[in-house]
Design an enzyme around this catalytic site. Structure first.
Site, PDB file in Angstrom:
ATOM      1  NE  ARG A  21      -4.297  -1.371   0.064  1.00 36.54           N
ATOM      2  CZ  ARG A  21      -4.432  -2.420  -0.743  1.00 36.54           C
ATOM      3  NH1 ARG A  21      -3.416  -2.787  -1.529  1.00 36.54           N
ATOM      4  NH2 ARG A  21      -5.550  -3.122  -0.762  1.00 36.54           N
ATOM      5  CD  GLU A  61      -3.261   3.246  -5.136  1.00 40.91           C
ATOM      6  OE1 GLU A  61      -4.264   2.574  -5.419  1.00 40.91           O
ATOM      7  OE2 GLU A  61      -2.230   2.748  -4.680  1.00 40.91           O
ATOM      8  CG  HIS A 111      -3.505  -0.678  -6.804  1.00 37.03           C
ATOM      9  ND1 HIS A 111      -3.946  -0.082  -5.637  1.00 37.03           N
ATOM     10  CD2 HIS A 111      -3.443  -2.006  -6.519  1.00 37.03           C
ATOM     11  CE1 HIS A 111      -4.153  -1.002  -4.704  1.00 37.03           C
ATOM     12  NE2 HIS A 111      -3.857  -2.174  -5.225  1.00 37.03           N
TER      13      HIS A 111
HETATM   14  C1  8YV Z   1      -7.321  -4.768  -5.610  1.00 29.48           C
HETATM   15  C2  8YV Z   1      -5.477  -5.087  -4.042  1.00 29.48           C
HETATM   16  O1  8YV Z   1      -7.620  -4.809  -6.940  1.00 29.48           O
HETATM   17  O2  8YV Z   1      -6.522  -7.074  -3.393  1.00 29.48           O
HETATM   18  C3  8YV Z   1      -5.973  -6.020  -3.012  1.00 29.48           C
HETATM   19  O3  8YV Z   1      -5.812  -5.678  -1.825  1.00 29.48           O
HETATM   20  O4  8YV Z   1      -4.747  -4.183  -3.780  1.00 29.48           O
HETATM   21  C4  8YV Z   1      -5.936  -5.291  -5.445  1.00 29.48           C
HETATM   22  O5  8YV Z   1      -5.937  -6.647  -5.762  1.00 29.48           O
HETATM   23  C5  8YV Z   1      -7.428  -3.322  -5.171  1.00 29.48           C
HETATM   24  O6  8YV Z   1      -7.471  -3.301  -3.791  1.00 29.48           O
HETATM   25  C6  8YV Z   1      -8.709  -2.710  -5.742  1.00 29.48           C
HETATM   26  O7  8YV Z   1      -8.722  -1.346  -5.446  1.00 29.48           O
END
Ligand code: 8YV
Length: 321
Positions: free
Chosen positions: A237, A266, A284
């Protein structure tokens, strides 16, 4: 009487069709105006929600008096106010495991691209700058046999370690809230403190969950302690990293390069990062393959249906209430 479901982000069309067949569905669409206003209105009669990538808290859930579950199409869940959900008996489910290998693939792709200047040299070549044999300024960093330091040896961190250990004969170091002795032995991995990992690693990959311990974990002091030839990768993150400190470290060549898939803000439309040749910036896309996103949406669909039909979903983030 069909139950009401709010879809708060784009999901796989096959899964959306299944939802329409079973429930009264309201889809939140940014093209129709302010998303939070749409969510506040839509959740008034909602029994369930499904989607990802939106901050859901009191500000947009206060009108949700019937909501039983939020089924997140993600493994991470830092964008949900768990205290609010617990206080209002709202389950949160997620989609672990199905995205592990895909995300680890992307992490290694970022590591290799940053190490060998792939993104920068691709643009450089296409702009016609290739007029002679590559010289030092086009050189990259070797990967095979080097030291890979993984911050966060969860499922994704372990999958990245497997790629380094089995695929590139790398020496694996890891830092984690607790040691994972059996797993580490299978990878020839050594547990160490964060400072030691940063000073010893040729490659540092962040694969932690975002929580109070990992927020702003990587700042100016941490980047200054890395080796000048080291490569930094973040697929966790954005808030795990002090982004301005990373920009400074890259500008001052304190590290060789960085590969990023996540950011403090983001989507990222403009950033000092975009001015730098020694950082690869992806939007992302860690889990973003058609196959994996279908698996995630299907698992989230199953979690939602289980909750709405009175069963306990398989992957509950907050089972305690
Ligand atoms: C998601 C991700 O697509 O699964 C997660 O935690 O970071 C990604 O696979 C994302 O969170 C969608 O905003």
């Amino acid at each position: 009487m069909s139950q009401n479901v709010v879809v708060f982000s784009q999901i796989d069309p096959i899964i959306l069709e299944k939802l329409h067949a079973q429930y009264n569905v309201i889809c939140i669409d940014p093209k129709l105006g302010d998303v939070n206003t749409q969510i506040r209105e839509a959740v008034k009669d909602a029994d369930g929600m499904i989607g990802a990538g939106r901050l859901l808290n009191e500000k947009n859930l206060e009108t949700a008096t019937k909501l039983k579950i939020i089924s997140s199409v993600s493994v991470g869940y830092d964008n949900y106010d768990l205290n609010y959900l617990h206080a209002h008996n709202i389950w949160l489910s997620n989609t672990p495991h199905v995205l592990t290998e895909t995300t680890a693939d992307l992490a290694f792709g970022l590591l290799m691209s940053a190490a060998r200047q792939v993104a920068h040299l691709d643009a450089w070549t296409k702009q016609g700058h290739w007029t002679r044999t590559a010289v030092a300024v086009q050189f990259g960093q070797d990967i095979f046999g080097k030291t890979l330091g993984i911050i966060g040896l969860g499922h994704i961190g372990a999958a990245i370690a497997r790629r380094g250990f089995h695929g590139f004969n790398m020496n694996i170091l890891y830092h984690n809230r607790n040691e994972k002795i059996e797993l580490a032995e299978s990878l020839g991995a050594t547990y160490c403190g964060l400072d030691e990992l940063l000073t010893q690693s040729d490659f540092v990959v962040v694969a932690v969950d975002l929580n109070s311990d990992s927020k702003a974990l990587m700042g100016a002091k941490q980047f200054a302690s890395m080796q000048k030839h080291a490569v930094f990768v973040n697929i966790a993150r954005g808030s795990v990293v002090d982004e301005s400190a990373l920009v400074d470290a890259l500008k001052q060549k304190q590290i060789f390069a960085a590969g990023l898939d996540v950011y403090q803000k983001e989507p990222l439309q403009s950033s000092a990062l975009f001015e730098l040749d020694n950082v690869v910036t992806l939007p992302h896309v860690g889990s973003a393959t058609a196959e994996t996103r279908f698996k995630m949406a299907n698992l989230a669909y199953q979690n939602l249906v289980d909750a709405l039909e009175g069963r306990i979903p398989k992957y509950l983030v907050n089972p305690q209430h």
